[in-house]
Motif scaffolding. Structure first.
Motif, PDB file in Angstrom:
ATOM      1  N   HIS A  31       0.842  -1.196   0.000  1.00 15.92           N
ATOM      2  CA  HIS A  31       0.000   0.000   0.000  1.00 15.92           C
ATOM      3  C   HIS A  31       0.876   1.245   0.000  1.00 15.92           C
ATOM      4  O   HIS A  31       1.982   1.229   0.549  1.00 15.92           O
ATOM      5  CB  HIS A  31      -0.898   0.051   1.240  1.00 15.92           C
ATOM      6  N   VAL A  32       0.343   2.317  -0.546  1.00 15.93           N
ATOM      7  CA  VAL A  32       1.071   3.585  -0.532  1.00 15.93           C
ATOM      8  C   VAL A  32       1.003   4.202   0.865  1.00 15.93           C
ATOM      9  O   VAL A  32       2.023   4.526   1.462  1.00 15.93           O
ATOM     10  CB  VAL A  32       0.527   4.557  -1.597  1.00 15.93           C
ATOM     11  N   ILE A  33      -0.219   4.362   1.388  1.00 16.52           N
ATOM     12  CA  ILE A  33      -0.395   4.969   2.714  1.00 16.52           C
ATOM     13  C   ILE A  33      -1.470   4.209   3.475  1.00 16.52           C
ATOM     14  O   ILE A  33      -2.569   3.995   2.955  1.00 16.52           O
ATOM     15  CB  ILE A  33      -0.709   6.484   2.603  1.00 16.52           C
ATOM     16  N   ASN A  34      -1.145   3.778   4.651  1.00 14.61           N
ATOM     17  CA  ASN A  34      -2.016   2.911   5.448  1.00 14.61           C
ATOM     18  C   ASN A  34      -2.498   1.768   4.572  1.00 14.61           C
ATOM     19  O   ASN A  34      -1.681   0.998   4.100  1.00 14.61           O
ATOM     20  CB  ASN A  34      -3.120   3.709   6.126  1.00 14.61           C
ATOM     21  N   THR A  35      -3.790   1.666   4.315  1.00 18.29           N
ATOM     22  CA  THR A  35      -4.291   0.585   3.453  1.00 18.29           C
ATOM     23  C   THR A  35      -4.817   1.122   2.124  1.00 18.29           C
ATOM     24  O   THR A  35      -5.587   0.455   1.444  1.00 18.29           O
ATOM     25  CB  THR A  35      -5.395  -0.212   4.174  1.00 18.29           C
ATOM     26  N   THR A  36      -4.353   2.296   1.718  1.00 20.29           N
ATOM     27  CA  THR A  36      -4.792   2.941   0.479  1.00 20.29           C
ATOM     28  C   THR A  36      -3.696   2.880  -0.573  1.00 20.29           C
ATOM     29  O   THR A  36      -2.526   3.119  -0.266  1.00 20.29           O
ATOM     30  CB  THR A  36      -5.174   4.413   0.751  1.00 20.29           C
ATOM     31  N   GLY A  37      -4.088   2.591  -1.804  1.00 17.12           N
ATOM     32  CA  GLY A  37      -3.153   2.587  -2.931  1.00 17.12           C
ATOM     33  C   GLY A  37      -2.303   1.339  -2.981  1.00 17.12           C
ATOM     34  O   GLY A  37      -1.989   0.759  -1.960  1.00 17.12           O
TER      35      GLY A  37
END
Length: 131
Positions: free
Chosen positions: A109-115
Motif C-alpha cells: 500500500h502507498v499509505i495505510n491501506t490505500t493505494g
C-alpha cells in the motif's frame, strides 16, 4: 521540512512525533538487503513504513512524498506500506507515490491501506490525496 531524503534503514526511516509539522518533498528507498520476510517484520506487519507519523499526532501535512523498493537480496520481500499515519482529520498527505524499482519486491500500500500494490505487474502507484 524541505527536501528530506532517508534511505536503506532497516526499521522506520523517518518518524514524525510533533504536531503542526509539514514536509515538502520526501524521498526514500527501503533497505535493499532484508534477507527474507521473517527477518523484516514489524509485529504482524510486513516490514516498516518509510515515513511514520506518530499515533499521538493530531496535525501534520505532507506534499510530494515517495518511497521506492528494490529488495534484491530476496525479491519476495514485501513492505506493507510506504507511509503510516493516524486516522485524524488534521493529518493530510498530497501527491504520494510508491515505486517497485524494476518490479523487484512489493510495496503493498502507498499509505495505510490505500493505494497499491507496487510490484512486478504495476511498478508505480500514485495517490493524489489522503484521506
Amino acid at each position: 521540512m524541505y527536501g528530506l531524503f532517508v534511505e536503506h534503514y532497516q526499521k522506520y526511516e523517518a518518524i514524525w512525533n510533533g504536531n503542526g509539522g509539514r514536509t515538502y518533498f520526501f524521498q526514500n528507498e527501503f533497505p535493499y538487503d532484508p534477507p527474507n520476510q521473517a527477518a523484516w517484520m514489524n509485529g504482524s506487519l510486513q516490514g516498516y513504513a518509510a515515513y511514520k507519523v506518530a499515533d499521538s499526532v493530531t496535525t501534520h501535512e505532507a506534499w510530494g512524498v515517495g518511497s521506492h523498493s528494490y529488495f534484491n537480496v530476496d525479491p519476495t520481500v514485501t513492505a506493507d506500506r510506504s507511509f503510516e499515519v493516524p486516522q485524524k482529520p488534521g493529518v493530510k498527505f498530497h501527491d504520494l507515490v510508491s515505486v517497485s524499482l524494476g518490479g523487484v519486491g512489493t510495496i503493498r500500500h502507498v499509505i495505510n491501506t490505500t493505494g497499491g500494490p507496487a510490484n512486478a505487474s504495476t511498478q508505480v502507484v500514485y495517490v493524489n490525496a489522503y484521506p
